[in-house]
Design a protein around this motif. Structure first.
Motif, PDB file in Angstrom:
ATOM      1  N   GLU A  48      29.292  94.647  11.471  1.00  0.00           N
ATOM      2  CA  GLU A  48      30.553  93.963  11.197  1.00  0.00           C
ATOM      3  C   GLU A  48      30.426  92.476  11.517  1.00  0.00           C
ATOM      4  OE1 GLU A  48      35.295  94.309  12.472  1.00  0.00           O
ATOM      5  OE2 GLU A  48      33.762  95.621  13.380  1.00  0.00           O
ATOM      6  N   ARG A  49      31.016  91.670  10.681  1.00  0.00           N
ATOM      7  CA  ARG A  49      30.987  90.207  10.795  1.00  0.00           C
ATOM      8  C   ARG A  49      29.587  89.616  10.603  1.00  0.00           C
ATOM      9  NH1 ARG A  49      34.390  88.536  16.062  1.00  0.00           N
ATOM     10  NH2 ARG A  49      33.349  90.370  16.955  1.00  0.00           N
ATOM     11  N   CYS A  50      28.671  90.365  10.018  1.00  0.00           N
ATOM     12  CA  CYS A  50      27.332  89.866   9.716  1.00  0.00           C
ATOM     13  C   CYS A  50      27.096  89.960   8.210  1.00  0.00           C
ATOM     14  CB  CYS A  50      26.257  90.669  10.458  1.00  0.00           C
ATOM     15  SG  CYS A  50      26.349  90.536  12.266  1.00  0.00           S
ATOM     16  N   CYS A  60      24.130  86.688  11.613  1.00  0.00           N
ATOM     17  CA  CYS A  60      25.336  86.901  12.432  1.00  0.00           C
ATOM     18  C   CYS A  60      25.700  85.640  13.213  1.00  0.00           C
ATOM     19  CB  CYS A  60      25.119  88.055  13.416  1.00  0.00           C
ATOM     20  SG  CYS A  60      24.607  89.618  12.680  1.00  0.00           S
ATOM     21  N   GLN A  63      29.743  83.953  14.886  1.00  0.00           N
ATOM     22  CA  GLN A  63      30.785  84.955  14.643  1.00  0.00           C
ATOM     23  C   GLN A  63      31.547  85.324  15.920  1.00  0.00           C
ATOM     24  OE1 GLN A  63      31.591  85.992  11.528  1.00  0.00           O
ATOM     25  NE2 GLN A  63      30.068  84.446  10.904  1.00  0.00           N
TER      26      GLN A  63
END
Length: 343
Positions: A48-50, A60, A63
């Motif tokens: 997630e968020r990468c 990443c 973030q």
């Protein structure tokens, strides 16, 4: 021709494409029900968020992560987690990435690197630990990184100690940058043995230009071409040497630190003296033993020869006198007999 019979025969003939269509539907149904197991790189997805791309790069950076990202593709080759607030690199999760060759952990909140952190990263070639809060680097921290080519570990304000054997097993290391830390002393015993090392960054540290850093200063003086920031690598103390370049003080510290004899020098001379004394004592004892044995041999030899000489001296004159004593009467008798016969 009976067209009705012909139409009946045609109607009874099944089209050739129907079995293929049924087989295709069956295959699709099996796929939907049972599923197909793809490679680990595909099932792991992307954290997630990468952002993950087809080149096995996981991005990443920036973030606001506070923990190491999970669910990383196992085939990841480049992992960039810079500009976050990560406080720890978990060995278990990181060592699953055995194909990793590039790892950027710069600008985080890492305080410690464990000895097992990089245990299974034998392919890692680039590692960036800059702009963190590291304080110490122990002996076997980078030991498993046999393919490491470039290590950047700059701008850690609390980093004041690097173990002398921290880089002993990194035989492929070419670039090492430890600039702008809080190092005062640096043991270079393992660094000078690295065959491929060609660039070292040391500037921005609080170097103490005393006898503890004699080897470092002499190394900078002799191999200045390896230090691209040699002009900014200066002494922080003692006060009389503050601001001077380490390379300029190499020979000066060499002569200053070896003017008098230290405790190790005295121990060395004491050991040498003891060895010489022991060797002399053993030699003298061996020579004495040889002389005593030789004298005993000569005395025994002379004692064996003396009885033989006495026997020869006693037997020689006695035999001669007795011979004359017995010979003369016999001789006189012969002469008498001869004279008598003549008369």
């Amino acid at each position: 021709m009976n067209y009705d019979n012909l139409r009946g025969q045609v109607a009874n003939v099944k089209p050739h494409y129907q079995p293929s269509a049924q087989s295709l539907r069956l295959i699709i149904l099996l796929i939907l029900v049972m599923g197909v197991t793809p490679s680990p790189a595909l099932t792991a997805g992307c954290p997630e968020r990468c952002v993950c791309d087809d080149q096995l790069v996981v991005q990443c950076a920036g973030q606001h992560l506070t923990a190491f990202p999970t669910d990383l593709p196992l085939a990841t080759r480049q992992l960039i987690i810079s500009n976050n607030r990560i406080v720890e690199l978990p060995p278990l999760q990181l060592n699953y990435l055995s194909d990793l060759v590039y790892l950027d952990c710069s600008n985080n909140s890492l305080t410690e690197i464990f000895m097992s952190t990089f245990g299974n990263l034998g392919k890692l070639a680039y590692l960036d630990l800059s702009f963190n809060t590291l304080t110490r680097i122990e002996a076997r921290t980078f030991g498993p990184l046999s393919s490491l080519v470039m290590l950047r570990m700059t701008d850690n304000p609390g980093l004041s100690y690097i173990h002398p054997d921290a880089f002993a097993r990194n035989s492929a290391l070419q670039v090492l940058d430890v600039s702008r830390n809080n190092l005062t002393v640096f043991n270079i015993s393992s660094l000078i043995a690295l065959p491929t090392l060609r660039s070292v960054g040391l500037s921005g540290n609080s170097w103490s230009c005393d006898c503890d850093n004699e080897d470092l200063c002499l190394w900078v003086h002799i191999e200045a071409f390896k230090f691209q920031d040699e002009g900014q690598t200066v002494c922080h103390g003692p006060p009389d040497l503050q601001g001077q370049r380490l390379g300029e003080l190499g020979l000066q510290l060499r002569s200053r630190c070896h003017q008098g004899l230290g405790s190790w020098d005295y121990l060395f001379f004491l050991a040498i003296g003891f060895v010489i004394f022991a060797a002399g004592t053993v030699s003298a004892w061996a020579i004495g033993v040889v002389i005593v044995l030789y004298e005993r041999y000569v005395k025994k030899k002379s004692e064996q020869m003396d009885p033989d000489d006495e026997v020869e001296q006693d037997a020689g004159p006695g035999t001669g006198g007795g011979g004359d004593h017995h010979a003369n009467p016999r001789g006189n008798g012969d002469m008498k007999n001869t004279g008598h016969m003549v008369v």
